[in-house]
Design a protein around this motif. Structure first.
Motif, short mmCIF file in Angstrom:
data_model
loop_
_atom_site.label_atom_id
_atom_site.label_comp_id
_atom_site.label_asym_id
_atom_site.label_seq_id
_atom_site.Cartn_x
_atom_site.Cartn_y
_atom_site.Cartn_z
N GLU A 1 0.81 -1.22 0.00
CA GLU A 1 0.00 0.00 0.00
C GLU A 1 0.85 1.27 0.00
OE1 GLU A 1 -3.52 2.12 -0.18
OE2 GLU A 1 -3.25 -0.03 -0.37
N ASP A 2 2.05 1.22 0.60
CA ASP A 2 2.86 2.42 0.77
C ASP A 2 4.19 2.41 0.02
OD1 ASP A 2 1.04 3.55 2.71
OD2 ASP A 2 1.77 1.99 4.07
N ARG A 3 4.63 1.25 -0.45
CA ARG A 3 5.95 1.15 -1.07
C ARG A 3 5.89 0.38 -2.38
NH1 ARG A 3 6.30 -0.04 4.03
NH2 ARG A 3 6.38 -2.27 3.69
N GLY A 4 6.84 0.72 -3.25
CA GLY A 4 6.99 -0.02 -4.50
C GLY A 4 6.44 0.72 -5.70
N ILE A 5 7.03 0.39 -6.83
CA ILE A 5 6.58 0.98 -8.09
C ILE A 5 5.29 0.30 -8.52
CG2 ILE A 5 7.12 1.23 -10.54
CD1 ILE A 5 9.97 1.81 -9.72
N CYS A 6 4.36 1.12 -8.97
CA CYS A 6 3.04 0.64 -9.34
C CYS A 6 2.56 1.40 -10.58
CB CYS A 6 2.07 0.86 -8.17
SG CYS A 6 0.42 0.28 -8.47
N TYR A 7 2.06 0.67 -11.55
CA TYR A 7 1.43 1.25 -12.73
C TYR A 7 -0.05 0.90 -12.68
CZ TYR A 7 6.19 1.49 -14.58
OH TYR A 7 7.52 1.75 -14.75
N GLY A 8 -0.91 1.87 -12.81
CA GLY A 8 -2.35 1.63 -12.85
C GLY A 8 -2.89 1.99 -14.21
N LEU A 9 -3.75 1.14 -14.77
CA LEU A 9 -4.36 1.39 -16.08
C LEU A 9 -5.86 1.28 -15.93
CD1 LEU A 9 -1.58 -0.46 -16.52
CD2 LEU A 9 -2.15 -0.01 -18.88
N ASN A 10 -6.58 2.32 -16.31
CA ASN A 10 -8.03 2.33 -16.17
C ASN A 10 -8.66 2.85 -17.45
OD1 ASN A 10 -10.33 2.01 -14.28
ND2 ASN A 10 -10.64 4.16 -14.77
N LEU A 11 -9.66 2.13 -17.94
CA LEU A 11 -10.37 2.53 -19.14
C LEU A 11 -11.64 3.25 -18.73
CD1 LEU A 11 -10.29 2.22 -22.26
CD2 LEU A 11 -11.75 0.20 -21.98
N ILE A 12 -11.84 4.43 -19.25
CA ILE A 12 -13.04 5.21 -18.92
C ILE A 12 -14.13 4.81 -19.91
CG2 ILE A 12 -13.99 7.51 -18.58
CD1 ILE A 12 -11.16 8.47 -18.00
N TYR A 13 -14.73 3.66 -19.62
CA TYR A 13 -15.66 3.04 -20.56
C TYR A 13 -16.42 1.96 -19.82
CZ TYR A 13 -17.09 0.77 -24.97
OH TYR A 13 -17.79 0.23 -26.01
N SER A 14 -17.68 1.78 -20.16
CA SER A 14 -18.48 0.79 -19.44
C SER A 14 -19.00 -0.32 -20.35
CB SER A 14 -19.66 1.47 -18.73
OG SER A 14 -20.47 2.13 -19.69
N GLY A 15 -18.46 -0.44 -21.57
CA GLY A 15 -18.88 -1.51 -22.48
C GLY A 15 -17.92 -2.68 -22.46
N ASN A 16 -17.99 -3.49 -23.51
CA ASN A 16 -17.08 -4.63 -23.64
C ASN A 16 -15.64 -4.12 -23.61
OD1 ASN A 16 -19.31 -6.24 -23.96
ND2 ASN A 16 -19.04 -6.53 -26.16
N PHE A 17 -14.80 -4.73 -22.78
CA PHE A 17 -13.43 -4.26 -22.67
C PHE A 17 -12.47 -5.43 -22.55
CE2 PHE A 17 -14.42 -5.08 -18.32
CZ PHE A 17 -13.23 -5.49 -17.77
N MET A 18 -11.18 -5.14 -22.75
CA MET A 18 -10.11 -6.09 -22.55
C MET A 18 -8.97 -5.38 -21.84
SD MET A 18 -7.07 -7.60 -24.77
CE MET A 18 -6.83 -5.96 -25.27
#
Length: 195
Positions: free
Chosen positions: A123-140
């Protein structure tokens, strides 16, 4: 016309890169936006048919991120009705790790989000990449580790059963993806998404 992030003009900048395929008579506009003071890049794409013939799109992802090493865990948010957003964390391995939906909506079962977090990150340490799609349809949303131990993360409209007829003069926009980087673990990533 799609949901997107927003901010004041003095707080954000967008770079548009225009690619042209003169043979197919298509244009691809890649859009990269940044917000002042945030470790985030917003990415979207727009395809335009500048020719005089119909074109059929079969795949258009919103974002791809390539990392030079595979020392990450993949964190996804899954669940069911009234029990949404259960955290699942798995170590990346050779091949593809994927969460997707073909239900016509992202739903409570799978969220169009994933994070890549260093093995020892928390929660407080380490490298983190977050990816989020602003979409509510079919996704991958997927991460793939190749033979060189590099990671390719991809996010967008699910290409399974996807097709779009693009007539002359028409354009098609891929949903916006938000890519966040943090060296303060999941907490830093979450705070950046909230900001």
């Amino acid at each position: 016309g799609l949901p997107a992030t927003f901010g004041r003009e003095q707080d954000a900048m967008t770079l548009c890169i225009l690619c042209r395929d003169t043979h197919a008579r298509l244009e691809l506009e890649l859009r990269y936006s940044v917000f002042r003071g945030l470790n985030a890049i917003l990415r979207s794409a727009l395809v335009r048919n500048t020719g005089d013939k119909n074109c059929r799109l079969r795949r258009l992802l919103s974002a791809t991120l390539t990392l030079d090493e595979d020392g990450y865990d993949m964190l996804t948010l899954n669940g069911s009705w009234a029990r949404e957003r259960h955290v699942e964390r798995c170590r990346l391995h050779m091949g593809k790790q994927r969460v997707d939906s073909l239900r016509g909506e992202s739903s409570h079962q799978h969220s169009p989000f994933f994070a890549l977090l260093e093995h020892n990150g928390d929660e407080d340490r380490g490298i983190c990449y977050g990816l989020n799609l602003i979409y509510s349809g079919n996704f991958m949303a997927q991460a793939e580790v190749d033979q060189h131990r590099t990671v390719r993360a991809q996010l967008g409209i699910n290409p399974t059963d996807f097709t779009w007829l693009l007539e002359p003069g028409e354009e098609f926009a891929a949903p916006e993806a938000v890519l966040v980087w943090s060296e303060q673990g999941l907490g830093g990533m979450s705070r950046t998404f909230h900001d």
